[in-house]
Design an enzyme around this catalytic site. Structure first.
Site, PDB file in Angstrom:
ATOM      1  N   ASP A  27     -20.515  -5.016  31.085  1.00  0.00           N
ATOM      2  CA  ASP A  27     -21.163  -6.319  30.868  1.00  0.00           C
ATOM      3  C   ASP A  27     -20.276  -7.214  30.002  1.00  0.00           C
ATOM      4  O   ASP A  27     -20.472  -8.426  29.972  1.00  0.00           O
ATOM      5  CB  ASP A  27     -22.500  -6.126  30.131  1.00  0.00           C
ATOM      6  CG  ASP A  27     -23.690  -6.208  31.070  1.00  0.00           C
ATOM      7  OD1 ASP A  27     -23.636  -7.007  32.022  1.00  0.00           O
ATOM      8  OD2 ASP A  27     -24.665  -5.468  30.837  1.00  0.00           O
TER       9      ASP A  27
ATOM     10  N   GLN B 148     -29.589  -2.884  31.284  1.00  0.00           N
ATOM     11  CA  GLN B 148     -30.178  -4.163  31.684  1.00  0.00           C
ATOM     12  C   GLN B 148     -30.982  -4.765  30.529  1.00  0.00           C
ATOM     13  O   GLN B 148     -31.749  -4.063  29.854  1.00  0.00           O
ATOM     14  CB  GLN B 148     -31.062  -3.963  32.927  1.00  0.00           C
ATOM     15  CG  GLN B 148     -31.604  -5.239  33.524  1.00  0.00           C
ATOM     16  CD  GLN B 148     -30.516  -6.144  34.138  1.00  0.00           C
ATOM     17  OE1 GLN B 148     -29.415  -5.693  34.460  1.00  0.00           O
ATOM     18  NE2 GLN B 148     -30.834  -7.405  34.295  1.00  0.00           N
TER      19      GLN B 148
ATOM     20  N   LYS C 153     -27.853  -5.240  41.980  1.00  0.00           N
ATOM     21  CA  LYS C 153     -26.619  -4.626  41.468  1.00  0.00           C
ATOM     22  C   LYS C 153     -26.385  -3.280  42.147  1.00  0.00           C
ATOM     23  O   LYS C 153     -25.258  -2.949  42.530  1.00  0.00           O
ATOM     24  CB  LYS C 153     -26.717  -4.451  39.938  1.00  0.00           C
ATOM     25  CG  LYS C 153     -26.648  -5.778  39.192  1.00  0.00           C
ATOM     26  CD  LYS C 153     -26.941  -5.646  37.701  1.00  0.00           C
ATOM     27  CE  LYS C 153     -26.921  -7.032  37.047  1.00  0.00           C
ATOM     28  NZ  LYS C 153     -27.240  -7.004  35.609  1.00  0.00           N
TER      29      LYS C 153
HETATM   30  N1  GUN Z   1     -30.168  -9.528  32.133  1.00  0.00           N
HETATM   31  C1  GUN Z   1     -29.955 -10.715  32.754  1.00  0.00           C
HETATM   32  N2  GUN Z   1     -28.647 -10.845  33.057  1.00  0.00           N
HETATM   33  C2  GUN Z   1     -28.025  -9.719  32.630  1.00  0.00           C
HETATM   34  C3  GUN Z   1     -26.681  -9.265  32.679  1.00  0.00           C
HETATM   35  O1  GUN Z   1     -25.753  -9.926  33.170  1.00  0.00           O
HETATM   36  N3  GUN Z   1     -26.459  -8.036  32.135  1.00  0.00           N
HETATM   37  C4  GUN Z   1     -27.445  -7.304  31.564  1.00  0.00           C
HETATM   38  N4  GUN Z   1     -27.119  -6.119  31.035  1.00  0.00           N
HETATM   39  N5  GUN Z   1     -28.700  -7.702  31.505  1.00  0.00           N
HETATM   40  C5  GUN Z   1     -28.994  -8.899  32.050  1.00  0.00           C
END
Ligand code: GUN
Length: 287
Positions: free
Chosen positions: A121, A98, A54
């Site tokens: 998100d 996350q 990311k």
């Molecule tokens: N953990 C696994 N996928 C995601 C996601 O799309 N967003 C977040 N915040 N955590 C994750």
């Protein structure tokens, strides 16, 4: 028949390059770059990899990623205090925490503490509720990325029967809402579903988000279906695979997404698109 493989890496790069052009164009007009706070608590190895991807993608797009790498021992109160500061920070348009979080932190409390306008998100109860009520705000990024994939193959949503296997808050449920909004007839399968095979066999669009290797044998797939595999499973030899038996499914489907290189990179593109939407919305609201 051998299905066309939907290349999530290429599509994601295209979306991110488009964002970079838009962000540079804004820069020439004196407008600031979008800012994304990336918060990680602890050292879950999979999370570290996702977050690294990311952050790299932000760099490519020209989004300013501000890193907050917190120790496993961080308390919920400390994390909530950080979120409060980020909510108030005018240079931050998006806040990503996350998941998973350490067991002593309630993920719902954290998600719902993020300003819904900065919830890139799309997990905040308000944003999920908005999607259900057909008044979307920021939308969950995996579902955003998957809808981009489906639009890239000119999917005729209206009248199609979409079957989503997996009813999670972050993927399955938002996907059902997106597909319903797009005019498909939707079926949700989950761990109590009886005769999963018959539901899968009826799917024009099959989306699987469970996290179990080879949960869906290729022989179950309706000939000519579109198959989107959201599962990311690590096998004992270290390789990655999805929830669908890829080689056999490929022989029956018209389109299929691979793992890796399918939904994963599209989720990242969805996150960056949301961050871009968030800066536009902030400016519209005079912030
Ligand atoms: N953990 C696994 N996928 C995601 C996601 O799309 N967003 C977040 N915040 N955590 C994750």
């Amino acid at each position: 028949m051998s299905a066309v493989v939907i290349d999530g890496n290429r599509l994601s790069r295209e979306r991110i390059d488009w964002l970079r052009v838009e962000i540079e164009r804004r820069g020439r007009r004196g407008l600031r770059r979008p800012g994304l706070a990336v918060v990680v608590v602890g050292s879950d190895p999979a999370s570290r990899i996702y977050v690294r991807n990311k952050r790299r993608a932000c760099k490519r797009a020209g989004i300013v990623a501000r890193d907050h790498d917190l120790p496993e021992s961080t308390s919920q109160a400390e994390l909530l205090a950080l979120i409060e500061r980020l909510n108030a920070d005018p240079e931050i348009d998006g806040v990503l925490v996350q998941l998973p979080l350490p067991a002593h932190i309630d993920p719902a409390a954290v998600t719902n503490a993020i300003d819904p306008y900065k919830d890139v998100d799309g997990f905040h109860a308000e944003n999920i509720g908005r999607l259900v009520l057909r008044q979307p705000g920021l939308r969950p990024c995996t579902a955003v990325g998957i809808m981009t994939m489906l639009r890239s193959i000119d999917m005729a949503f209206k009248g199609a029967h979409a079957v989503v296997v997996g009813a999670s808050n972050h993927v399955g449920r938002p996907l059902l809402m997106e597909l319903l909004l797009a005019g498909s007839t939707v079926t949700c399968c989950h761990k109590f579903t009886v005769d999963l095979r018959s539901h899968v066999a009826a799917a024009d669009i099959l989306l699987v988000a469970v996290g179990k290797p080879a949960l869906i044998p290729g022989a179950w797939i309706k000939p000519g279906a579109v198959v989107i595999d959201v599962g990311i499973n690590r096998l004992e030899d270290g390789s990655l695979c999805g929830d669908v038996e890829f080689d056999a499914a490929r022989e029956r489907a018209a389109f299929i997404s691979p793992v890796p290189g399918g939904v994963g990179p599209m989720t990242v593109a969805g996150l960056l698109e949301n961050t871009f939407q968030a800066v536009l919305a902030a400016e519209e609201r005079g912030r």
